[in-house]
Write a protein that holds these residues in place. Structure first.
Motif, PDB file in Angstrom:
ATOM      1  N   TRP A  48      62.405 100.459  -2.286  1.00  0.00           N
ATOM      2  CA  TRP A  48      61.665 100.453  -3.556  1.00  0.00           C
ATOM      3  C   TRP A  48      60.603 101.538  -3.616  1.00  0.00           C
ATOM      4  N   PHE A  49      60.506 102.333  -2.560  1.00  0.00           N
ATOM      5  CA  PHE A  49      59.545 103.432  -2.509  1.00  0.00           C
ATOM      6  C   PHE A  49      59.809 104.424  -3.640  1.00  0.00           C
ATOM      7  N   ASP A  50      58.741 104.836  -4.295  1.00  0.00           N
ATOM      8  CA  ASP A  50      58.821 105.809  -5.389  1.00  0.00           C
ATOM      9  C   ASP A  50      57.993 107.028  -5.020  1.00  0.00           C
ATOM     10  N   PRO A  51      58.628 108.181  -4.804  1.00  0.00           N
ATOM     11  CA  PRO A  51      57.870 109.377  -4.436  1.00  0.00           C
ATOM     12  C   PRO A  51      56.806 109.755  -5.464  1.00  0.00           C
ATOM     13  N   ASP A  52      56.947 109.244  -6.681  1.00  0.00           N
ATOM     14  CA  ASP A  52      55.962 109.540  -7.731  1.00  0.00           C
ATOM     15  C   ASP A  52      54.808 108.545  -7.760  1.00  0.00           C
ATOM     16  N   GLY A  53      54.853 107.524  -6.912  1.00  0.00           N
ATOM     17  CA  GLY A  53      53.691 106.666  -6.755  1.00  0.00           C
ATOM     18  C   GLY A  53      53.711 105.315  -7.418  1.00  0.00           C
ATOM     19  N   ALA A  54      54.863 104.777  -7.763  1.00  0.00           N
ATOM     20  CA  ALA A  54      54.900 103.468  -8.416  1.00  0.00           C
ATOM     21  C   ALA A  54      54.409 102.352  -7.499  1.00  0.00           C
ATOM     22  N   GLU A  55      54.321 102.638  -6.186  1.00  0.00           N
ATOM     23  CA  GLU A  55      53.853 101.610  -5.252  1.00  0.00           C
ATOM     24  C   GLU A  55      52.335 101.598  -5.121  1.00  0.00           C
ATOM     25  N   ASP A  56      51.623 102.283  -6.012  1.00  0.00           N
ATOM     26  CA  ASP A  56      50.161 102.317  -5.948  1.00  0.00           C
ATOM     27  C   ASP A  56      49.553 100.919  -5.980  1.00  0.00           C
ATOM     28  N   ASP A  57      50.157  99.994  -6.750  1.00  0.00           N
ATOM     29  CA  ASP A  57      49.657  98.617  -6.774  1.00  0.00           C
ATOM     30  C   ASP A  57      49.739  97.991  -5.389  1.00  0.00           C
ATOM     31  N   TRP A  58      50.835  98.241  -4.673  1.00  0.00           N
ATOM     32  CA  TRP A  58      50.992  97.701  -3.327  1.00  0.00           C
ATOM     33  C   TRP A  58      49.922  98.282  -2.403  1.00  0.00           C
ATOM     34  N   ASN A  59      49.662  99.583  -2.507  1.00  0.00           N
ATOM     35  CA  ASN A  59      48.632 100.198  -1.668  1.00  0.00           C
ATOM     36  C   ASN A  59      47.250  99.623  -1.983  1.00  0.00           C
TER      37      ASN A  59
END
Length: 175
Positions: free
Chosen positions: A44-55
Motif C-alpha cells: 500500500w506504499f505510495d511514493p507520492d506520500g499517501a501514507e502520511d497519515d500512517w507516519n
C-alpha cells in the motif's frame, strides 16, 4: 521531541518525523519490488506520500510511548528504517526493519536493532519479538545474530499482498 543515535561509522538513527518520512520515501520506492516479497506495508506504499497519515500516527505513538519509529541514516542519507511497536500492557516490543539493498550485509541493521532493543529493555519492556516470513532467510539470520530464540510458527499469519505466509516468531528476554 527528539530521538537520535550515533551508531558509528557514519550510521545513525533519527526519529521518523514528517520530513524524515519524506526523505526516506525515495529509498523505499527504489526497493519496492524486493520489499513487496516480505512487507505488507510495501503493497500500500505510495511514493507520492499517501501514507502520511500512517507516519503521523506512528509519531503520535512515539509521543505516547507506544512506538519508536526511526529512519536509518548513512552519512546523513536515508538508507532504511528500523522501528519498534510497544505494547505497554503486555510489556512487549516488536521490531521491524528494512534496508536499502545496496547497504545490506554490513551489520547496519544489526547495530540499529541492538540500539532499539537496549532502549526498550531500559524502558521496562520485558520481551522483544521479531516476526517474519518463515522463508525470509536474511531476517531470520538477523534475529539469530541478535540472540533471539525461535519460539514457533504461526500458520498463514502474514498477509503480504495476495499471499499469506507462515510466520516465524522469535523472542528475546533481557539478560
Amino acid at each position: 521531541m527528539g530521538f537520535e543515535r550515533d551508531l558509528g561509522d557514519g550510521i545513525s538513527l533519527a526519529l521518523r518525523t514528517p520530513d524524515m518520512a519524506r526523505a526516506v520515501r525515495p529509498v523505499a520506492a527504489a526497493n519496492l519490488d524486493r520489499l513487496r516479497q516480505w512487507e505488507p506495508w510495501a503493497h500500500w506504499f505510495d511514493p507520492d506520500g499517501a501514507e502520511d497519515d500512517w507516519n503521523r500516527e506512528q509519531l503520535q505513538r512515539y509521543i505516547d510511548g507506544r512506538a519508536i519509529p526511526t529512519v536509518l541514516m548513512h552519512h546523513g542519507r536515508p538508507i532504511g528504517s528500523v522501528s519498534a511497536q510497544l505494547d505497554r500492557y503486555s510489556g512487549t516490543g516488536e521490531l521491524g526493519y528494512w534496508l536499502d539493498a545496496d547497504m545490506e550485509g554490513r551489520g547496519i541493521a544489526q547495530r540499529a536493532c541492538q540500539e532499539l532493543i537496549t532502549d526498550m529493555f531500559a524502558d521496562g519492556i520485558a520481551r522483544v519479538e521479531i516476526r517474519t516470513a518463515v522463508h525470509n532467510v536474511r531476517s531470520i539470520r538477523l534475529a539469530e545474530r541478535l540472540g533471539f530464540e525461535r519460539e514457533g510458527t504461526l500458520r498463514s499469519a502474514l498477509p503480504v499482498g495476495d499471499v499469506r505466509h507462515d510466520m516465524a516468531v522469535f523472542g528475546l528476554l533481557p539478560g
